[in-house]
Design a protein around this motif. Structure first.
Motif, PDB file in Angstrom:
ATOM      1  N   GLY A 126      -7.260   6.901  12.167  1.00  0.00           N
ATOM      2  CA  GLY A 126      -6.863   7.244  13.525  1.00  0.00           C
ATOM      3  C   GLY A 126      -5.372   7.372  13.740  1.00  0.00           C
ATOM      4  N   TYR A 127      -4.572   7.094  12.695  1.00  0.00           N
ATOM      5  CA  TYR A 127      -3.112   7.088  12.871  1.00  0.00           C
ATOM      6  C   TYR A 127      -2.457   7.509  11.560  1.00  0.00           C
ATOM      7  CZ  TYR A 127       1.448   5.334  14.531  1.00  0.00           C
ATOM      8  OH  TYR A 127       2.755   5.215  14.921  1.00  0.00           O
ATOM      9  N   LEU A 128      -2.802   8.719  11.109  1.00  0.00           N
ATOM     10  CA  LEU A 128      -2.380   9.193   9.801  1.00  0.00           C
ATOM     11  C   LEU A 128      -0.897   9.563   9.776  1.00  0.00           C
ATOM     12  CD1 LEU A 128      -5.435  11.468   8.980  1.00  0.00           C
ATOM     13  CD2 LEU A 128      -4.851   9.329   7.811  1.00  0.00           C
ATOM     14  N   VAL A 129      -0.214   9.147   8.722  1.00  0.00           N
ATOM     15  CA  VAL A 129       1.145   9.615   8.456  1.00  0.00           C
ATOM     16  C   VAL A 129       1.076  10.993   7.797  1.00  0.00           C
ATOM     17  CG1 VAL A 129       3.296   9.161   7.222  1.00  0.00           C
ATOM     18  CG2 VAL A 129       2.007   7.261   8.226  1.00  0.00           C
ATOM     19  N   VAL A 158     -16.755  -4.359  -4.983  1.00  0.00           N
ATOM     20  CA  VAL A 158     -16.429  -4.282  -3.561  1.00  0.00           C
ATOM     21  C   VAL A 158     -15.328  -3.254  -3.301  1.00  0.00           C
ATOM     22  CG1 VAL A 158     -15.370  -5.570  -1.652  1.00  0.00           C
ATOM     23  CG2 VAL A 158     -17.194  -6.616  -2.989  1.00  0.00           C
ATOM     24  N   LEU A 159     -15.508  -2.479  -2.241  1.00  0.00           N
ATOM     25  CA  LEU A 159     -14.479  -1.594  -1.701  1.00  0.00           C
ATOM     26  C   LEU A 159     -13.974  -2.196  -0.399  1.00  0.00           C
ATOM     27  CD1 LEU A 159     -12.949   1.169  -1.331  1.00  0.00           C
ATOM     28  CD2 LEU A 159     -15.013   1.958  -0.114  1.00  0.00           C
ATOM     29  N   VAL A 160     -12.644  -2.289  -0.253  1.00  0.00           N
ATOM     30  CA  VAL A 160     -12.046  -2.720   1.009  1.00  0.00           C
ATOM     31  C   VAL A 160     -11.017  -1.680   1.428  1.00  0.00           C
ATOM     32  CG1 VAL A 160     -10.924  -4.564   2.296  1.00  0.00           C
ATOM     33  CG2 VAL A 160     -12.333  -5.135   0.307  1.00  0.00           C
ATOM     34  N   VAL A 161     -11.080  -1.273   2.691  1.00  0.00           N
ATOM     35  CA  VAL A 161     -10.166  -0.262   3.239  1.00  0.00           C
ATOM     36  C   VAL A 161      -9.397  -0.877   4.399  1.00  0.00           C
ATOM     37  CG1 VAL A 161      -9.954   2.051   4.210  1.00  0.00           C
ATOM     38  CG2 VAL A 161     -11.843   1.525   2.620  1.00  0.00           C
ATOM     39  N   TRP A 162      -8.070  -0.703   4.383  1.00  0.00           N
ATOM     40  CA  TRP A 162      -7.183  -1.218   5.440  1.00  0.00           C
ATOM     41  C   TRP A 162      -6.984  -0.139   6.503  1.00  0.00           C
ATOM     42  CZ3 TRP A 162      -2.714   0.023   7.940  1.00  0.00           C
ATOM     43  CH2 TRP A 162      -1.993  -1.002   8.562  1.00  0.00           C
ATOM     44  N   VAL A 214     -12.069  -2.100  -5.510  1.00  0.00           N
ATOM     45  CA  VAL A 214     -11.231  -0.964  -5.131  1.00  0.00           C
ATOM     46  C   VAL A 214     -10.649  -1.296  -3.767  1.00  0.00           C
ATOM     47  CG1 VAL A 214     -11.139   1.478  -4.561  1.00  0.00           C
ATOM     48  CG2 VAL A 214     -12.578   0.711  -6.454  1.00  0.00           C
ATOM     49  N   LEU A 215      -9.325  -1.372  -3.700  1.00  0.00           N
ATOM     50  CA  LEU A 215      -8.623  -1.772  -2.481  1.00  0.00           C
ATOM     51  C   LEU A 215      -7.751  -0.606  -2.025  1.00  0.00           C
ATOM     52  CD1 LEU A 215      -7.444  -5.278  -3.777  1.00  0.00           C
ATOM     53  CD2 LEU A 215      -9.604  -4.706  -2.648  1.00  0.00           C
ATOM     54  N   LEU A 216      -7.969  -0.126  -0.813  1.00  0.00           N
ATOM     55  CA  LEU A 216      -7.283   1.073  -0.339  1.00  0.00           C
ATOM     56  C   LEU A 216      -6.393   0.781   0.859  1.00  0.00           C
ATOM     57  CD1 LEU A 216     -10.193   3.684  -0.522  1.00  0.00           C
ATOM     58  CD2 LEU A 216      -8.431   3.209  -2.245  1.00  0.00           C
ATOM     59  N   ASP A 217      -5.110   1.034   0.687  1.00  0.00           N
ATOM     60  CA  ASP A 217      -4.124   0.947   1.772  1.00  0.00           C
ATOM     61  C   ASP A 217      -3.153   2.091   1.572  1.00  0.00           C
ATOM     62  OD1 ASP A 217      -2.402   0.288   3.770  1.00  0.00           O
ATOM     63  OD2 ASP A 217      -1.722  -1.604   2.919  1.00  0.00           O
ATOM     64  N   VAL A 218      -3.638   3.308   1.807  1.00  0.00           N
ATOM     65  CA  VAL A 218      -2.869   4.500   1.460  1.00  0.00           C
ATOM     66  C   VAL A 218      -2.255   5.184   2.675  1.00  0.00           C
ATOM     67  CG1 VAL A 218      -4.195   4.901  -0.630  1.00  0.00           C
ATOM     68  CG2 VAL A 218      -4.933   5.962   1.492  1.00  0.00           C
ATOM     69  N   ASP A 219      -2.630   4.767   3.864  1.00  0.00           N
ATOM     70  CA  ASP A 219      -2.084   5.338   5.097  1.00  0.00           C
ATOM     71  C   ASP A 219      -2.307   4.315   6.195  1.00  0.00           C
ATOM     72  OD1 ASP A 219      -1.288   7.169   7.237  1.00  0.00           O
ATOM     73  OD2 ASP A 219      -1.706   8.794   5.828  1.00  0.00           O
ATOM     74  N   ASN A 220      -2.040   4.689   7.432  1.00  0.00           N
ATOM     75  CA  ASN A 220      -2.227   3.746   8.536  1.00  0.00           C
ATOM     76  C   ASN A 220      -3.655   3.718   9.076  1.00  0.00           C
ATOM     77  OD1 ASN A 220       0.231   2.429   8.751  1.00  0.00           O
ATOM     78  ND2 ASN A 220       1.150   4.060   9.972  1.00  0.00           N
ATOM     79  N   GLY A 243       9.514   8.649   9.505  1.00  0.00           N
ATOM     80  CA  GLY A 243       9.871   7.998  10.758  1.00  0.00           C
ATOM     81  C   GLY A 243       8.840   7.029  11.291  1.00  0.00           C
ATOM     82  N   VAL A 244       7.685   6.912  10.619  1.00  0.00           N
ATOM     83  CA  VAL A 244       6.602   6.049  11.087  1.00  0.00           C
ATOM     84  C   VAL A 244       6.652   4.712  10.353  1.00  0.00           C
ATOM     85  CG1 VAL A 244       4.100   5.778  11.309  1.00  0.00           C
ATOM     86  CG2 VAL A 244       5.154   8.038  11.611  1.00  0.00           C
TER      87      VAL A 244
END
Length: 228
Positions: free
Chosen positions: A154-157, A182-186, A145-151, A42-43
């Motif tokens: 502070g706003y975990l699904v 490089v590591l980037v986190v969204w 390493v590119l991380l976009d695994v949740d929101n 639902g998110v």
């Protein structure tokens, strides 16, 4: 923000997994734009209208690594980070780890229209697994390493994803990065604890805010970047 009357929405695909419900919806905005939207439990997760931060997740890392031959992406989503990675001719291999198998299938079978062509690129490999396990068991090294695994933290699904933003996992990401990598986190929101943890693990970290519009509503997404 658009009124209810100005947006028409219908369900395109739905799947139940052990983590809950994954839904793909199509909406037509008042301006006639045809938009796919991904929701988990639902998110709102992402759509095909506002993709700038997903693209910048890749672009920022590609810009600072001279030879990004090998890339690991945590989270397939609707494919826009992978698309940007594969648009760079320096990239020889892109491994995408996605835990939700239905999402991979929707990309492969054309439920997401741009999916089949994207995944047909021979440089791309899709791994159906949890990113924490995949990184823990990684036998290869990567330039990005590119991380976009949740929101974001502070706003975990999914609460289990909290570990992705903490010291042990960040240390492991550093280990699989080559020197200069490089590591980037969204993140959907500013995450000062994540910034501090990345600085402790890597000795450096940068916070980049990106202004976006979601259905005419201004939001700010954040990228966190560290270099080995």
């Amino acid at each position: 923000m658009e009124s209810i009357d100005s947006v028409q929405s219908r369900e395109v695909a739905r799947a139940e997994t052990e983590r809950g419900e994954v839904v793909l919806r199509r909406r037509t905005t008042g301006t006639g734009a045809d938009v796919l939207e991904l929701r988990v439990n639902g998110v709102f997760v992402m759509d095909t209208l506002e993709t700038s931060s997903e693209i910048e997740l890749a672009a920022q890392a590609l810009a600072v690594v001279p030879d990004p031959a090998s890339v690991l992406i945590g989270g397939l989503g609707l494919g826009f980070t992978l698309q940007r990675v594969l648009a760079d001719p320096r990239v020889e291999r892109a491994v995408v780890v996605e835990i939700e198998e239905p999402l991979v299938q929707w990309m492969r079978d054309g439920t997401v229209p741009h999916g089949p062509a994207l995944l047909a690129d021979t440089r791309a490999t899709i791994v159906n697994a949890d990113i924490a396990m995949a990184v823990a068991e990684a036998r290869s090294s990567y330039d990005l390493v590119l991380l976009d695994v949740d929101n974001g933290p502070g706003y975990l699904v999914h609460q289990a994803n909290e570990a992705v933003y903490e010291h042990p996992f960040l240390h492991r990401c550093r280990e699989v990065l080559r020197d200069g990598g490089v590591l980037v986190v969204w993140s959907a929101d500013p995450a000062p604890a994540l910034l501090a943890a990345m600085r402790e693990v890597f000795g450096n970290a940068e916070e980049q805010a990106h202004q976006v519009l979601l259905q005419d509503r201004p939001e700010e997404y954040v990228l966190y970047l560290s270099r080995r």
